[in-house]
Design a protein around this motif. Sequence first.
Motif, PDB file in Angstrom:
ATOM      1  N   SER A  17      -6.278  12.329  -6.736  1.00 14.91           N
ATOM      2  CA  SER A  17      -7.037  11.872  -7.907  1.00 14.91           C
ATOM      3  C   SER A  17      -6.592  12.542  -9.205  1.00 14.91           C
ATOM      4  N   SER A  53       0.846  -1.190   0.000  1.00 14.53           N
ATOM      5  CA  SER A  53       0.000   0.000   0.000  1.00 14.53           C
ATOM      6  C   SER A  53       0.880   1.237   0.000  1.00 14.53           C
ATOM      7  N   LYS A 108      -9.491   7.187  -0.411  1.00 15.92           N
ATOM      8  CA  LYS A 108      -8.553   6.982   0.688  1.00 15.92           C
ATOM      9  C   LYS A 108      -7.137   7.423   0.345  1.00 15.92           C
ATOM     10  N   SER A 111      -3.892  -1.039  -8.243  1.00 18.72           N
ATOM     11  CA  SER A 111      -5.230  -0.470  -8.095  1.00 18.72           C
ATOM     12  C   SER A 111      -5.122   0.758  -7.199  1.00 18.72           C
ATOM     13  N   ARG A 112      -6.196   1.518  -7.134  1.00 20.62           N
ATOM     14  CA  ARG A 112      -6.177   2.706  -6.297  1.00 20.62           C
ATOM     15  C   ARG A 112      -7.544   2.955  -5.698  1.00 20.62           C
ATOM     16  N   ASP A 113      -7.540   3.644  -4.571  1.00 21.66           N
ATOM     17  CA  ASP A 113      -8.766   4.084  -3.910  1.00 21.66           C
ATOM     18  C   ASP A 113      -8.621   5.588  -3.714  1.00 21.66           C
ATOM     19  N   ASN A 114      -9.224   6.355  -4.591  1.00 17.75           N
ATOM     20  CA  ASN A 114      -9.064   7.808  -4.521  1.00 17.75           C
ATOM     21  C   ASN A 114      -9.724   8.406  -3.281  1.00 17.75           C
TER      22      ASN A 114
END
Length: 125
Positions: free
Chosen positions: A30, A21, A76, A71-74
């Motif tokens: 973002s 991570s 977070k 992958s990404r979680d914008n």
Amino acid sequence: QVQLVESGGGLVQAGGSLRLSCAASGLTFSSYIMGWFRQAPGKEREFVAAITPRGARTYYADSVKGRFTISRDNAKNTVFLQMNSVKPEDTAVYYCAADKTPLGQVSAAGEYDYWGQGTQVTVSS
């Protein structure tokens, strides 16, 4: 002040899995292409994977294609690298990086504006 903080590295047996991570702060996450690079002892830093700002496109080095997933979680401000079927040659320090305005290849380290401190991944045979 921009900070990229990697976590999730460690020792894993060949054939196993690991999830890295990278938590970002101090930037509009973002809006950035995010990349993972790695550097093994005595070798140059090399591209592993990259993902576009909204996650629509991903890019991989041939050596990890089919085994690693970025992958990404914008929401977070976090980018991930899922590493499956790892091999001893995957042993390296893994770095995440952020690129605001891509002008060339996303696989080029010089493209990136910010870098984390790295996390060690060691794969035992």
